[in-house]
Design a protein around this motif. Sequence first.
Motif, PDB file in Angstrom:
ATOM      1  N   GLU A 135       0.800  -1.216   0.000  1.00 40.72           N
ATOM      2  CA  GLU A 135       0.000   0.000   0.000  1.00 40.72           C
ATOM      3  C   GLU A 135       0.838   1.275   0.000  1.00 40.72           C
ATOM      4  N   ASN A 136       2.138   1.156   0.300  1.00 40.47           N
ATOM      5  CA  ASN A 136       3.016   2.320   0.241  1.00 40.47           C
ATOM      6  C   ASN A 136       3.798   2.381  -1.066  1.00 40.47           C
ATOM      7  N   THR A 137       3.276   1.750  -2.092  1.00 40.47           N
ATOM      8  CA  THR A 137       3.861   1.854  -3.424  1.00 40.47           C
ATOM      9  C   THR A 137       3.975   3.333  -3.810  1.00 40.47           C
TER      10      THR A 137
ATOM     11  N   LEU B 118      -5.115   4.462  -4.396  1.00 41.25           N
ATOM     12  CA  LEU B 118      -3.834   4.287  -3.713  1.00 41.25           C
ATOM     13  C   LEU B 118      -3.417   5.568  -2.999  1.00 41.25           C
ATOM     14  N   ALA B 119      -3.493   6.692  -3.699  1.00 38.96           N
ATOM     15  CA  ALA B 119      -3.091   7.967  -3.105  1.00 38.96           C
ATOM     16  C   ALA B 119      -3.962   8.314  -1.907  1.00 38.96           C
ATOM     17  N   THR B 120      -5.245   8.007  -1.991  1.00 39.73           N
ATOM     18  CA  THR B 120      -6.162   8.298  -0.879  1.00 39.73           C
ATOM     19  C   THR B 120      -5.833   7.426   0.332  1.00 39.73           C
ATOM     20  N   ALA B 121      -5.599   6.147   0.100  1.00 40.99           N
ATOM     21  CA  ALA B 121      -5.306   5.229   1.197  1.00 40.99           C
ATOM     22  C   ALA B 121      -3.971   5.544   1.859  1.00 40.99           C
TER      23      ALA B 121
ATOM     24  N   GLY C  36       2.473   6.655   5.850  1.00 40.65           N
ATOM     25  CA  GLY C  36       3.360   5.630   6.396  1.00 40.65           C
ATOM     26  C   GLY C  36       2.786   4.995   7.648  1.00 40.65           C
ATOM     27  N   GLY C  37       3.537   4.049   8.187  1.00 40.74           N
ATOM     28  CA  GLY C  37       3.112   3.380   9.411  1.00 40.74           C
ATOM     29  C   GLY C  37       2.205   2.204   9.123  1.00 40.74           C
ATOM     30  N   TYR C  38       2.470   1.081   9.759  1.00 42.58           N
ATOM     31  CA  TYR C  38       1.637  -0.108   9.653  1.00 42.58           C
ATOM     32  C   TYR C  38       1.966  -1.015  10.826  1.00 42.58           C
TER      33      TYR C  38
ATOM     34  N   MET D 209      -8.825   1.914   5.120  1.00 45.85           N
ATOM     35  CA  MET D 209      -8.983   0.978   4.019  1.00 45.85           C
ATOM     36  C   MET D 209      -7.609   0.580   3.502  1.00 45.85           C
ATOM     37  N   ALA D 210      -7.545  -0.592   2.894  1.00 46.74           N
ATOM     38  CA  ALA D 210      -6.308  -1.080   2.288  1.00 46.74           C
ATOM     39  C   ALA D 210      -6.604  -1.479   0.856  1.00 46.74           C
TER      40      ALA D 210
END
Length: 373
Positions: free
Chosen positions: A69-71, A92-95, A142-144, A260-261
């Motif tokens: 998701e951090n692509t 992607l940008a929103t997530a 970031g962060g997960y 969301m992912a």
Amino acid sequence: MNKTIGIFGGGQLGRMMAQAALPLNIQCSFFEAEKDCPAAILGPVFSSKDQQGLQDFIASADVFSLEFENTPVADVDVLTQTKTLHPPGLALATAQNRLAEKSLFDELGIPVAPYRAVDSLDSLKQAVTELGLPIVLKTVTGGYDGKGQFVLRSEDQIDTAWAELGPAKSLIAESFVKFSREVSIIAVRGQDGDVKTWALAENHHHNGILSHSIVPAPNSTDLQPVAQDYITRLLNHLNYVGVLTLELFVTEQGLYANEMACRVHNSGHWSIEGAICSQFENHIRAVAGLPLGATDVVRPTVMINIIGQHPKSEDVLALKGAHLHLYNKSERAGRKLGHITLMPNNSDELTVLCRQLAQILPVPLALTTDMNL
């Protein structure tokens, strides 16, 4: 069908996507920093460390997707000049931006906890005044797995929280939600707009990392249609193609969205054995433009992560009905190394299996000795 799908990322999610693609005669390639990544055994890996690697990756496939998701959005922008990415770059940008994500939830009428943007110590103090305590302070990007967060419970922690996360500059403060449990809804949308959803998963965490998921989530009959409505709003609004996950809190006021992912999700690994068509196969079907498969639950299922250290495979496989998935990853504290799927006949059988598994896993997880389906 002869088609190649390029996947941003080569971790275990990419590996399982590629495994699901093989029976459909679909190959995968991967864009990843490490040549010996978990997915490497299933297709060519192109280096994400330089622009030539990106160009070679773009040339390697017909259509593209992602498992990470951090692509970098910059890489996606280069790709989409000539090729198609599913899900869309906007999703992607929103997530990747928690403020943008919360704003989208607000726009679509999906309930969220009250929140404030924070970019200075003064604005953090103002957020505490307006939201009250406790609050969860998070980096906007970031962060997960619990990283990039600080639970602020008293005013004397404000300076500490700012010192820990303030360098990120862009933060979000969220009211702490009083919830009874965490659940997730996973859905897939095809290129023709067809939407299918899996049963809600009840998720349990240990040290900020998903420990295990129970599917269907117990006592979720009334929650399922609400969660399906929320995720369908997101899928259609974003013109989404592929699998999307929405994490939710169960509260006395109903379901509150957490995040969301834009990818297949750890809480959906159960679906490999536990659903007619897994999240991985349906994601591949959607990206390739194929009809979606049925998402019905075959049998109530529990998925348990293997974290930090490997158990003995023979001990796991000796458990009644256990399925073992290893990701070809070296041991490291907090690292997801694989998962185990249990498909018991009833709660009593599940309790016995969990007690046995608790003796096998070298790193204790949040398994209880008395679990209900």
